[in-house]
Design an enzyme around this catalytic site. Structure first.
Site, PDB file in Angstrom:
ATOM      1  N   LYS A  39     -38.216 -19.512 -36.322  1.00  0.00           N
ATOM      2  CA  LYS A  39     -39.611 -19.455 -35.218  1.00  0.00           C
ATOM      3  C   LYS A  39     -40.406 -20.000 -34.873  1.00  0.00           C
ATOM      4  O   LYS A  39     -40.454 -20.994 -36.347  1.00  0.00           O
ATOM      5  CB  LYS A  39     -40.277 -17.777 -34.897  1.00  0.00           C
ATOM      6  CG  LYS A  39     -38.936 -16.571 -34.416  1.00  0.00           C
ATOM      7  CD  LYS A  39     -38.661 -16.013 -33.852  1.00  0.00           C
ATOM      8  CE  LYS A  39     -37.908 -14.831 -33.007  1.00  0.00           C
ATOM      9  NZ  LYS A  39     -37.248 -14.394 -32.892  1.00  0.00           N
ATOM     10  N   LYS A  94     -30.943 -16.634 -39.897  1.00  0.00           N
ATOM     11  CA  LYS A  94     -29.467 -15.898 -38.743  1.00  0.00           C
ATOM     12  C   LYS A  94     -30.559 -16.844 -37.926  1.00  0.00           C
ATOM     13  O   LYS A  94     -31.057 -16.880 -37.607  1.00  0.00           O
ATOM     14  CB  LYS A  94     -29.889 -14.583 -38.298  1.00  0.00           C
ATOM     15  CG  LYS A  94     -30.356 -14.003 -36.997  1.00  0.00           C
ATOM     16  CD  LYS A  94     -29.943 -12.777 -36.872  1.00  0.00           C
ATOM     17  CE  LYS A  94     -29.834 -12.229 -35.636  1.00  0.00           C
ATOM     18  NZ  LYS A  94     -30.670 -13.177 -34.308  1.00  0.00           N
ATOM     19  N   ASP A 133     -31.392 -17.670 -33.735  1.00  0.00           N
ATOM     20  CA  ASP A 133     -31.680 -17.511 -32.703  1.00  0.00           C
ATOM     21  C   ASP A 133     -30.653 -16.977 -31.284  1.00  0.00           C
ATOM     22  O   ASP A 133     -30.013 -17.535 -31.594  1.00  0.00           O
ATOM     23  CB  ASP A 133     -33.252 -16.915 -32.121  1.00  0.00           C
ATOM     24  CG  ASP A 133     -33.890 -16.637 -32.076  1.00  0.00           C
ATOM     25  OD1 ASP A 133     -33.279 -14.874 -31.190  1.00  0.00           O
ATOM     26  OD2 ASP A 133     -34.843 -16.181 -32.114  1.00  0.00           O
ATOM     27  N   GLU A 134     -30.859 -16.071 -30.066  1.00  0.00           N
ATOM     28  CA  GLU A 134     -29.331 -15.806 -29.674  1.00  0.00           C
ATOM     29  C   GLU A 134     -29.461 -16.692 -28.546  1.00  0.00           C
ATOM     30  O   GLU A 134     -29.005 -16.751 -28.106  1.00  0.00           O
ATOM     31  CB  GLU A 134     -30.054 -14.497 -28.567  1.00  0.00           C
ATOM     32  CG  GLU A 134     -30.899 -14.176 -28.145  1.00  0.00           C
ATOM     33  CD  GLU A 134     -32.661 -14.561 -28.637  1.00  0.00           C
ATOM     34  OE1 GLU A 134     -32.418 -13.770 -30.432  1.00  0.00           O
ATOM     35  OE2 GLU A 134     -33.456 -14.447 -28.013  1.00  0.00           O
ATOM     36  N   HIS A 158     -25.036  -9.493 -32.046  1.00  0.00           N
ATOM     37  CA  HIS A 158     -26.334  -9.716 -31.208  1.00  0.00           C
ATOM     38  C   HIS A 158     -26.461  -9.187 -30.003  1.00  0.00           C
ATOM     39  O   HIS A 158     -24.760  -8.952 -29.358  1.00  0.00           O
ATOM     40  CB  HIS A 158     -27.179 -10.952 -31.435  1.00  0.00           C
ATOM     41  CG  HIS A 158     -28.462 -11.216 -30.965  1.00  0.00           C
ATOM     42  ND1 HIS A 158     -28.476 -11.531 -29.712  1.00  0.00           N
ATOM     43  CD2 HIS A 158     -29.658 -11.389 -31.707  1.00  0.00           C
ATOM     44  CE1 HIS A 158     -30.399 -11.197 -29.314  1.00  0.00           C
ATOM     45  NE2 HIS A 158     -30.053 -11.059 -30.968  1.00  0.00           N
ATOM     46  N   LYS A 204     -41.444  -4.230 -30.886  1.00  0.00           N
ATOM     47  CA  LYS A 204     -42.230  -5.213 -29.370  1.00  0.00           C
ATOM     48  C   LYS A 204     -40.558  -4.283 -28.380  1.00  0.00           C
ATOM     49  O   LYS A 204     -41.019  -5.258 -27.209  1.00  0.00           O
ATOM     50  CB  LYS A 204     -41.746  -6.411 -29.580  1.00  0.00           C
ATOM     51  CG  LYS A 204     -40.742  -7.417 -29.956  1.00  0.00           C
ATOM     52  CD  LYS A 204     -40.800  -8.811 -29.932  1.00  0.00           C
ATOM     53  CE  LYS A 204     -39.383  -9.238 -29.645  1.00  0.00           C
ATOM     54  NZ  LYS A 204     -39.355 -10.556 -29.765  1.00  0.00           N
TER      55      LYS A 204
HETATM   56  C1  CAP Z   1     -36.588 -10.749 -33.180  1.00  0.00           C
HETATM   57  C2  CAP Z   1     -35.387 -11.607 -32.353  1.00  0.00           C
HETATM   58  C3  CAP Z   1     -34.576 -10.686 -31.754  1.00  0.00           C
HETATM   59  C4  CAP Z   1     -34.642  -9.184 -31.300  1.00  0.00           C
HETATM   60  C5  CAP Z   1     -33.012  -8.536 -30.292  1.00  0.00           C
HETATM   61  C6  CAP Z   1     -36.048 -11.999 -30.776  1.00  0.00           C
HETATM   62  O1  CAP Z   1     -37.862 -11.527 -32.988  1.00  0.00           O
HETATM   63  O2  CAP Z   1     -34.870 -12.397 -32.484  1.00  0.00           O
HETATM   64  O3  CAP Z   1     -33.600 -11.402 -31.088  1.00  0.00           O
HETATM   65  O4  CAP Z   1     -35.020  -8.331 -32.028  1.00  0.00           O
HETATM   66  O5  CAP Z   1     -33.541  -7.610 -29.592  1.00  0.00           O
HETATM   67  O6  CAP Z   1     -35.622 -12.624 -29.935  1.00  0.00           O
HETATM   68  O7  CAP Z   1     -37.097 -11.387 -29.659  1.00  0.00           O
HETATM   69  P1  CAP Z   1     -38.940 -11.108 -33.918  1.00  0.00           P
HETATM   70  P2  CAP Z   1     -32.321  -5.947 -30.617  1.00  0.00           P
HETATM   71  O8  CAP Z   1     -38.943 -10.906 -35.605  1.00  0.00           O
HETATM   72  O9  CAP Z   1     -39.705 -12.572 -33.431  1.00  0.00           O
HETATM   73  O10 CAP Z   1     -39.459 -10.499 -33.286  1.00  0.00           O
HETATM   74  O11 CAP Z   1     -32.851  -6.309 -31.818  1.00  0.00           O
HETATM   75  O12 CAP Z   1     -33.173  -5.097 -29.490  1.00  0.00           O
HETATM   76  O13 CAP Z   1     -31.346  -6.647 -30.164  1.00  0.00           O
HETATM   77 MG    MG Z   2     -33.306 -13.509 -31.438  1.00  0.00          MG
END
Ligand code: CAP
Ligand code: MG
Length: 414
Positions: free
Chosen positions: A153, A179, A181-182, A271, A312
């Site tokens: 991040k 990993k 991020d999306e 994801h 969150k």
């Molecule tokens: C988490 C995360 C993931 C989410 C996806 C984000 O970051 O990288 O993409 O958890 O949601 O971008 O929010 P943090 P889910 O660890 O900083 O919160 O797993 O519910 O599909």
């Molecule tokens: Mg993410």
């Protein structure tokens, strides 16, 4: 052949039927039974006008065969679909039936696909996962503990050099998996090929340094041919995993990736960005439980299923979905659930109490936001997971791991 022909409450689904449970609120002036018949009709081979086909098309008709119970979000309706209605191994075709036009028909105010029971004849027409939770020992050194992953991040904006440096610190601190991020794919500030090449070079150094297998969940999400090309690139650079944003790239793209990764021996990390557009409203759409079912049939090895109400993000029944992912599906491998979204070391014990240890734990902010930086954050998360596996409390482990103490003081235990 009219709507009423698609309702038969005396019908017992056969072993070959796909049985779907919906929850619906009928449109104004329409009874639940009438709405149920229309759902079965419109999702198989009926329409608003009475038809008189000459051949035996009724064998492909669905039947609404059970109505009730009712709750504040609507009334449950069970529909049995004959397997001959479906094309082998095609998620798009199945979803065009069971989650297609009916989602917008006026005969229902709201409708949600809650659950599916998959007959062998359909389930076996899909490949299913290549590895499932065996990745813990086949591709990683996680043993019985949850594998740990982290997303650098800020999620986008880091240069390739910065990204790799964060990765090194995280691997050194004890996470197994880097990993993407999306929304990090192939942007100019951090191009895909450079990132992959540099990250795997760093991965090799860190494996040597730590004596543990380390890997990288590389986000290959793109147009389908490009995803295949990127998967081949990951394979050429010594990776074992690709990450696919399965909802935004679509089921057919995912199915193509699964076919190609079979030859490449790559596991698929799913994801689910955008899933909440389908599953967040309890009265409408497609449940996360069903989205996870489609993903398992298509053949993902890991899938995000939430954090059991911690963290969150809003969650559907994480534990129930995870249980389904491990249940027998006509011989298909299980899928390793991924818990992610606002996780940090202080809630690891509650998370694993709720979900068990056969999950992947993923933290972004809960590692990189550590007051002493990424390596300390990774050390704290690893210590929390190891303490849980050893039956030791987080506070007690924090006495010997200062990074964990700092994390607990920073974020608390909620
Ligand atoms: C988490 C995360 C993931 C989410 C996806 C984000 O970051 O990288 O993409 O958890 O949601 O971008 O929010 P943090 P889910 O660890 O900083 O919160 O797993 O519910 O599909
Ligand atoms: Mg993410």
């Amino acid at each position: 052949m009219e709507y009423a022909d698609f309702l038969d409450e005396s019908y017992e689904p056969s072993d070959d039927d796909l049985v779907c449970t919906f929850r619906l609120v009928p449109g104004e002036g329409i009874s639940v039974a009438d709405a149920a018949a229309r759902v079965a009709s419109e999702s198989s081979n009926g329409t608003w006008a009475a038809l008189s086909p000459e051949s035996d098309v009724r064998q492909y008709s669905a039947l609404a065969c059970d109505i009730g119970p009712e709750d504040e979000h609507g009334t449950q309706v069970t529909v049995a679909y004959p397997s001959g209605l479906f094309e082998d191994g095609s998620l798009p075709q199945i979803l065009s039936c069971i989650a297609g036009n009916i989602m917008g028909m006026k005969a229902v105010e709201t409708i949600r696909l809650l659950d599916c029971e998959w007959p062998a004849v359909i389930a076996r027409s899909f490949p299913g996962p290549q590895y499932g939770s065996d990745v813990r020992t086949e591709l990683l050194d996680a043993g019985d503990r949850p594998p740990l992953a982290t997303v650098p991040k800020p999620k986008v904006g880091l240069s390739t050099e910065e990204h790799v440096s964060v990765a090194e610190s995280a691997w050194r601190g004890g996470v197994d998996l880097l990993k993407d991020d999306e929304n990090l794919t192939d942007q100019t500030f951090n191009p895909f090929e450079q990132r992959v090449a540099d990250s795997f070079a760093a991965r090799d150094r860190l494996e040597e340094e730590t004596g543990e297998r380390k890997d990288y969940l590389v986000n290959i999400t793109a147009e389908t041919d490009e995803m295949v090309r990127r998967a081949e690139f990951v394979d050429d650079h010594g990776g074992s995993f690709v990450m696919v944003d399965i909802i935004t790239c679509g089921w057919s793209g995912l199915q193509t990736v699964r076919r190609r990764t079979e030859d490449l021996d790559l596991a698929i990390h799913a994801h689910r960005a955008m899933h909440a557009a389908f599953d967040r409203l309890p009265q409408h759409g497609v449940s996360m439980r069903c989205l996870a079912q489609f993903a398992r049939l298509a053949g993902v090895d890991h899938i995000h299923t939430g954090t059991a109400g911690l963290g969150k993000l809003e969650n559907e029944d994480t534990a129930g979905i995870n249980e389904w992912l491990r249940s027998d599906l006509h011989g298909h491998s299980d899928v390793l659930p991924v818990a992610s979204g606002g996780l940090h070391p202080g809630i690891v014990d509650q998370l694993l109490d709720a979900l068990g240890t056969n999950v992947m734990v993923q933290a972004g902010g809960g590692i990189h936001g550590h007051p002493d930086g990424t390596e300390a954050g990774a050390r704290a998360l690893r210590a929390a997971v190891d303490a849980y596996a050893d039956g030791e409390s987080l506070d007690s482990r924090a006495e010997s791991v200062p990074a964990l103490r700092t994390a607990l003081d920073e974020w608390g235990t909620q």
